[in-house]
Design an enzyme around this catalytic site. Structure first.
Site, PDB file in Angstrom:
ATOM      1  N   SER A 141       0.878  -1.170   0.000  1.00  0.00           N
ATOM      2  CA  SER A 141       0.000   0.000   0.000  1.00  0.00           C
ATOM      3  C   SER A 141       0.912   1.215   0.000  1.00  0.00           C
ATOM      4  O   SER A 141       2.098   1.115   0.320  1.00  0.00           O
ATOM      5  CB  SER A 141      -0.848   0.006   1.281  1.00  0.00           C
ATOM      6  N   TYR A 171      -1.956  -1.190  10.360  1.00  0.00           N
ATOM      7  CA  TYR A 171      -1.917  -1.301   8.900  1.00  0.00           C
ATOM      8  C   TYR A 171      -0.594  -0.762   8.359  1.00  0.00           C
ATOM      9  O   TYR A 171       0.058  -1.390   7.525  1.00  0.00           O
ATOM     10  CB  TYR A 171      -3.099  -0.526   8.321  1.00  0.00           C
ATOM     11  N   LYS A 180       2.185  -2.972   6.522  1.00  0.00           N
ATOM     12  CA  LYS A 180       2.529  -2.714   5.115  1.00  0.00           C
ATOM     13  C   LYS A 180       4.001  -2.306   4.963  1.00  0.00           C
ATOM     14  O   LYS A 180       4.636  -2.667   3.974  1.00  0.00           O
ATOM     15  CB  LYS A 180       1.592  -1.659   4.525  1.00  0.00           C
TER      16      LYS A 180
HETATM   17  P1  NAD Z   1     -11.291  -5.998  -0.170  1.00  0.00           P
HETATM   18  O1  NAD Z   1     -11.867  -5.927   1.200  1.00  0.00           O
HETATM   19  O2  NAD Z   1     -12.218  -5.905  -1.333  1.00  0.00           O
HETATM   20  O3  NAD Z   1     -10.435  -7.318  -0.354  1.00  0.00           O
HETATM   21  C1  NAD Z   1      -9.795  -7.993   0.701  1.00  0.00           C
HETATM   22  C2  NAD Z   1      -9.713  -9.470   0.373  1.00  0.00           C
HETATM   23  O4  NAD Z   1      -9.031 -10.128   1.442  1.00  0.00           O
HETATM   24  C3  NAD Z   1     -11.105 -10.111   0.268  1.00  0.00           C
HETATM   25  O5  NAD Z   1     -11.105 -11.086  -0.755  1.00  0.00           O
HETATM   26  C4  NAD Z   1     -11.263 -10.772   1.625  1.00  0.00           C
HETATM   27  O6  NAD Z   1     -12.150 -11.879   1.613  1.00  0.00           O
HETATM   28  C5  NAD Z   1      -9.832 -11.223   1.869  1.00  0.00           C
HETATM   29  N1  NAD Z   1      -9.590 -11.543   3.277  1.00  0.00           N
HETATM   30  C6  NAD Z   1      -9.777 -10.758   4.375  1.00  0.00           C
HETATM   31  N2  NAD Z   1      -9.488 -11.454   5.497  1.00  0.00           N
HETATM   32  C7  NAD Z   1      -9.111 -12.691   5.090  1.00  0.00           C
HETATM   33  C8  NAD Z   1      -8.707 -13.872   5.774  1.00  0.00           C
HETATM   34  N3  NAD Z   1      -8.627 -13.940   7.109  1.00  0.00           N
HETATM   35  N4  NAD Z   1      -8.389 -14.964   5.037  1.00  0.00           N
HETATM   36  C9  NAD Z   1      -8.486 -14.943   3.685  1.00  0.00           C
HETATM   37  N5  NAD Z   1      -8.855 -13.855   2.986  1.00  0.00           N
HETATM   38  C10 NAD Z   1      -9.164 -12.750   3.681  1.00  0.00           C
HETATM   39  O7  NAD Z   1     -10.230  -4.816  -0.224  1.00  0.00           O
HETATM   40  P2  NAD Z   1      -9.105  -4.459  -1.319  1.00  0.00           P
HETATM   41  O8  NAD Z   1      -8.997  -2.997  -1.334  1.00  0.00           O
HETATM   42  O9  NAD Z   1      -9.318  -5.181  -2.586  1.00  0.00           O
HETATM   43  O10 NAD Z   1      -7.801  -5.003  -0.582  1.00  0.00           O
HETATM   44  C11 NAD Z   1      -6.876  -5.889  -1.193  1.00  0.00           C
HETATM   45  C12 NAD Z   1      -5.466  -5.514  -0.751  1.00  0.00           C
HETATM   46  O11 NAD Z   1      -5.141  -4.241  -1.281  1.00  0.00           O
HETATM   47  C13 NAD Z   1      -5.287  -5.417   0.765  1.00  0.00           C
HETATM   48  O12 NAD Z   1      -4.044  -5.998   1.131  1.00  0.00           O
HETATM   49  C14 NAD Z   1      -5.263  -3.922   0.996  1.00  0.00           C
HETATM   50  O13 NAD Z   1      -4.548  -3.580   2.158  1.00  0.00           O
HETATM   51  C15 NAD Z   1      -4.574  -3.463  -0.269  1.00  0.00           C
HETATM   52  N6  NAD Z   1      -4.748  -2.040  -0.559  1.00  0.00           N
HETATM   53  C16 NAD Z   1      -5.992  -1.520  -0.731  1.00  0.00           C
HETATM   54  C17 NAD Z   1      -6.113  -0.163  -1.003  1.00  0.00           C
HETATM   55  C18 NAD Z   1      -7.448   0.481  -1.195  1.00  0.00           C
HETATM   56  O14 NAD Z   1      -7.522   1.706  -1.134  1.00  0.00           O
HETATM   57  N7  NAD Z   1      -8.510  -0.260  -1.438  1.00  0.00           N
HETATM   58  C19 NAD Z   1      -4.976   0.637  -1.103  1.00  0.00           C
HETATM   59  C20 NAD Z   1      -3.734   0.068  -0.920  1.00  0.00           C
HETATM   60  C21 NAD Z   1      -3.632  -1.281  -0.658  1.00  0.00           C
END
Ligand code: NAD
Length: 263
Positions: free
Chosen positions: A145, A158, A162
């Site tokens: 992230s 977080y 990260k």
């Molecule tokens: P999201 O909530 O749509 O996806 C998260 C995924 O992780 C889902 O498929 C969920 O089921 C899975 N998950 C959560 N807990 C779990 C567990 N215990 N076991 C197995 N799977 C689990 O959110 P997203 O934004 O798509 O996040 C995906 C990644 O991207 C994350 O690592 C997040 O930190 C990172 N990220 C997101 C953003 C943003 O702004 N959305 C920015 C930077 C990084």
């Protein structure tokens, strides 16, 4: 022309929604068989899995390993290897968020965030690397992230996790550099997914701002483009990192942040 990843297998953790689903579908569109993982309702997950097979004509399997459980993570990797033949591309993407001042931060949320956002990447990498080494080719892509590079208040667990992912990325990249394997991190700014939607109420509370102000002043203010990053923009970087052209891109943390970290 042949598809870029035909004959390869991509395992994407946390691919039942959001960025992970987008990355899995992007690899499938380029011919890779995919192993999906994540939480959710069985019917919705089956629709995602069947959709990948229908839309792209590849094999798509699902394994429900809980990313807080090391033994289940190992089983996820072994299942991809035995049922799809390999894990050529590992995308460590599963993640959760909690927003609160550090002195009010629930310890069990800290533990869960460290386990899901950081330790799961260690466990999956550890399990997948021997196969990649045997085949002399592999790609590990860690979805970190922008909070792997800079901090924001109220996100202690977080940001720590990260930053840890970026450190893990660099270390493993050095260990495997001579073996045809690259390890890189992707660092997106805000992407509109459920992880962002779910943190809105906490952000409203800790900042004392209404929803529209949280979006404009907390989420989009540091992003010079003033727009959410799209899932497709993140998936595009993942495809690049797995491509032959990125063979010497190793140990980096690539920001996809509209210029946030250029300041
Ligand atoms: P999201 O909530 O749509 O996806 C998260 C995924 O992780 C889902 O498929 C969920 O089921 C899975 N998950 C959560 N807990 C779990 C567990 N215990 N076991 C197995 N799977 C689990 O959110 P997203 O934004 O798509 O996040 C995906 C990644 O991207 C994350 O690592 C997040 O930190 C990172 N990220 C997101 C953003 C943003 O702004 N959305 C920015 C930077 C990084």
């Amino acid at each position: 022309m042949g598809k870029a990843f035909a004959g390869k297998v991509a395992l994407v953790t946390g691919s039942t929604s959001g960025i992970g689903m987008g990355i899995a579908r992007a690899f499938a569109a380029e011919g890779a068989d995919v192993m999906l993982n994540g939480l959710g309702e069985a019917q919705a997950i089956e629709a995602v899995r069947a959709g990948v097979e229908r839309d792209f004509g590849v094999k798509a399997l699902f394994h429900g390993a809980d990313m807080t459980k090391p033994a289940q993570i190992e089983e996820l990797v072994r299942t991809a290897e035995s049922k799809l033949g390999a894990v050529d591309i590992l995308v460590n993407n599963a993640g959760i968020q909690h927003v609160a001042p550090v002195d009010e931060f629930p310890p069990e949320r800290w533990d869960a965030i460290l386990a899901i956002n950081l330790s799961s990447a260690f466990h999956a990498t550890r399990a997948a690397l021997p196969g990649m080494k045997r085949r002399g080719w592999g790609r590990v892509i860690n979805v970190a992230s922008i909070h792997g590079l800079v901090a924001s208040p109220y996100k202690s667990a977080y940001v720590a996790a990260k930053h840890g992912v970026v450190g893990l990325t660099k270390t493993v990249a050095l260990e495997v550099a001579e073996q045809g394997i690259t390890v890189n991190a992707i660092c997106p700014g805000y992407v509109w997914t459920s992880i962002v939607e779910k943190q809105l109420d906490d952000q409203i509370r800790v900042h004392g701002l209404p929803k529209e102000k949280v979006i404009s002043d907390v989420m989009l203010a540091p992003q010079p483009t003033k727009k959410f990053i799209t899932i497709e923009e993140v998936a595009g970087v993942a495809l690049y990192l797995a491509s032959a052209a990125a063979g010497q891109v190793n140990g980096t943390a690539i920001a996809i942040d509209g210029g946030w970290t250029a300041r």
